[in-house]
Design a protein around this motif. Structure first.
Motif, PDB file in Angstrom:
ATOM      1  N   PHE A 125       0.842  -1.195   0.000  1.00 12.66           N
ATOM      2  CA  PHE A 125       0.000   0.000   0.000  1.00 12.66           C
ATOM      3  C   PHE A 125       0.876   1.243   0.000  1.00 12.66           C
ATOM      4  O   PHE A 125       2.056   1.210   0.359  1.00 12.66           O
ATOM      5  CB  PHE A 125      -0.952   0.000   1.192  1.00 12.66           C
ATOM      6  CG  PHE A 125      -0.429   0.709   2.420  1.00 12.66           C
ATOM      7  CD1 PHE A 125      -0.820   2.006   2.715  1.00 12.66           C
ATOM      8  CD2 PHE A 125       0.457   0.078   3.283  1.00 12.66           C
ATOM      9  CE1 PHE A 125      -0.342   2.662   3.834  1.00 12.66           C
ATOM     10  CE2 PHE A 125       0.937   0.715   4.416  1.00 12.66           C
ATOM     11  CZ  PHE A 125       0.542   2.017   4.692  1.00 12.66           C
ATOM     12  N   VAL A 172      -3.602   0.562  -2.996  1.00 12.37           N
ATOM     13  CA  VAL A 172      -3.192  -0.811  -2.729  1.00 12.37           C
ATOM     14  C   VAL A 172      -2.871  -1.462  -4.070  1.00 12.37           C
ATOM     15  O   VAL A 172      -3.586  -1.257  -5.051  1.00 12.37           O
ATOM     16  CB  VAL A 172      -4.295  -1.609  -2.000  1.00 12.37           C
ATOM     17  CG1 VAL A 172      -4.049  -3.102  -2.116  1.00 12.37           C
ATOM     18  CG2 VAL A 172      -4.353  -1.221  -0.536  1.00 12.37           C
ATOM     19  N   ILE A 221      -6.754  -2.090   2.259  1.00  8.53           N
ATOM     20  CA  ILE A 221      -5.944  -1.509   3.326  1.00  8.53           C
ATOM     21  C   ILE A 221      -6.391  -2.109   4.654  1.00  8.53           C
ATOM     22  O   ILE A 221      -5.567  -2.372   5.540  1.00  8.53           O
ATOM     23  CB  ILE A 221      -6.049   0.024   3.323  1.00  8.53           C
ATOM     24  CG1 ILE A 221      -5.253   0.594   2.135  1.00  8.53           C
ATOM     25  CG2 ILE A 221      -5.529   0.620   4.625  1.00  8.53           C
ATOM     26  CD1 ILE A 221      -5.316   2.097   1.985  1.00  8.53           C
ATOM     27  N   TYR A 250      -5.280   0.879  10.217  1.00  6.75           N
ATOM     28  CA  TYR A 250      -4.673   1.718   9.188  1.00  6.75           C
ATOM     29  C   TYR A 250      -5.661   2.741   8.636  1.00  6.75           C
ATOM     30  O   TYR A 250      -5.316   3.899   8.402  1.00  6.75           O
ATOM     31  CB  TYR A 250      -4.140   0.857   8.046  1.00  6.75           C
ATOM     32  CG  TYR A 250      -2.891   0.079   8.375  1.00  6.75           C
ATOM     33  CD1 TYR A 250      -2.173   0.312   9.548  1.00  6.75           C
ATOM     34  CD2 TYR A 250      -2.406  -0.901   7.506  1.00  6.75           C
ATOM     35  CE1 TYR A 250      -1.028  -0.411   9.844  1.00  6.75           C
ATOM     36  CE2 TYR A 250      -1.251  -1.616   7.793  1.00  6.75           C
ATOM     37  CZ  TYR A 250      -0.576  -1.375   8.964  1.00  6.75           C
ATOM     38  OH  TYR A 250       0.566  -2.095   9.254  1.00  6.75           O
TER      39      TYR A 250
END
Length: 402
Positions: free
Chosen positions: A14, A165, A290, A276
């Motif tokens: 990511f 991502v 993510i 995250y």
């Protein structure tokens, strides 16, 4: 379609911006209690792109990180590059085409863009899985990236974010095998949209929340009908997170509808995947993945052999419920320390600088303009010349890709 072949995510990386705004500073500027953001929607920071960052440059960072883990022979197996976004930079030329000119990938592959609000990343993932099931010697690179931008001083502003991502889909994946069973549901719902003449999204917040939950229920029911596992056989749950509190609402909704199947699940079943996202904000097509990376990086116990249930939602609306099983090699195939350092090394912005970056200097409606290097990223938007976007690559190409 050969369901016997194990297919899924072999590599995942990511990227996000190097700058962020704390939600406390946004609350102070809006003259409201910070708890409305920190607890009301569950966000603490939002990633803020500099003027020379856009969905292409951010996506290129994630995609190149995946390619950096591969040998030349492995790179040559990539048959397709799929770019998923709802904040595209051109009405005709795909973001995938721009990426082909930036990253270390051979030109003998198809490259295209997919769009369906926040669902695009899952559309790309499932398309890639089906491609690899049909041709297991090939691999597919799926990149999902967005910059969530709302009109200033509106309720949506606190949910902004930016991130990407990149996932390499292969047979016999090291990270997670994606099950062939899935449940989908689509309907025409005006809960979130961005007309061509608008620079920011429009949203009916309450309708969107209801649509999310209703589409999730229908998608899960379809997943069961198609042979999927009941919730009590899914150790973990990853939900699309337009803001992290929405994942909590999704978990509570499933608990109310399926109390027996959810009886043994605690908040940890979904909350680790929020860590995250809480630090980055909404990343639309990248959000769900993510969340997956957050779970893989931050779960203290070994996840080998455990099954994750996924719900992907794209306003407008499309939903999909599916599942996957974590491979024993997953810890060796993810870069946990590097991922955590990406977030820890970022710089906090003042509110005034945030306003400049997000609202005053982000209008790409000029035929000719040059952007000063601000981001410090490996890829950047350098200029727009005669209405053509010009990107720069700061790092040197890998010698193995020459």
């Amino acid at each position: 379609m050969n369901k016997a072949i194990k297919v899924g995510i072999n590599r995942i990386e990511f990227s996000t911006t190097e700058n962020y705004l704390t939600l406390e500073k946004l609350a102070e500027a809006h003259q409201i209690d910070p708890a409305k953001y920190l607890y009301g929607i569950g966000q603490s920071k939002m990633a803020v792109p500099t003027p020379d960052e856009d969905t292409i440059s951010i996506a290129a960072n994630a995609a190149q990180d995946v390619l950096n883990t591969m040998t030349p022979e492995e790179v040559n197996t990539i048959s397709t590059l799929i770019f998923a976004t709802e904040t595209g930079v051109d009405q005709s030329k795909s973001g995938a085409a721009y990426l082909m000119g930036l990253i270390d990938i051979h030109p003998n592959c198809r490259a295209f863009e997919v769009k369906q609000a926040c669902y695009g990343g899952t559309a790309g993932l499932q398309m890639a899985c089906d491609m690899v099931r049909a041709r297991p010697d090939e691999s597919v690179l799926v990149v999902a990236c967005d910059i969530a931008r709302y009109q200033q001083n509106t309720p949506g502003e606190c949910t902004q974010g930016a991130g990407a991502v990149a996932m390499l889909i292969t047979a016999d994946p090291d990270i997670i095998e994606i099950d062939a069973e899935r449940g989908c549901y689509s309907a025409d719902i005006m809960d979130f949209w961005r007309p061509n003449q608008f620079k920011h999204a429009l949203v009916d917040g309450e309708l969107s929340k209801d649509a999310y939950l209703n589409v999730m229920t229908s998608s899960y029911q379809g997943y069961l009908v198609n042979g999927g596992k009941p919730l009590d056989q899914l150790e973990w749950l990853c939900f699309h997170q337009p803001f992290t509190k929405m994942a909590k609402k999704a978990f509570e909704h499933l608990s109310a509808q399926y109390p027996e199947q959810m009886a043994d699940k605690t908040d940890a079943a979904y909350s680790i995947s929020q860590q995250y996202g809480r630090e980055i904000g909404n990343t639309y097509t990248a959000s769900l993945y993510i969340g997956l990376l957050s779970l893989l990086d931050n779960a203290e116990q070994d996840l080998t052999g455990q099954t994750i249930g996924f719900f992907s939602y794209g306003s407008g609306a499309v939903g999909e419920f599916f599942s996957g099983t974590v491979n024993k090699n997953y810890r060796h195939a993810i870069n946990t320390l590097a991922n955590q350092q990406k977030l820890a090394a970022r710089t906090a912005l003042s509110y005034d600088t945030y306003c400049q970056y997000m609202y005053q200097l982000r209008d790409y409606d000029q035929a000719n303009i040059r952007y000063n290097p601000t981001s410090g990223s490996n890829f950047r938007l350098a200029a727009i010349h005669d209405n053509k976007r010009v990107y720069e690559r700061v790092l040197e190409p890998m010698s193995k890709a020459a």
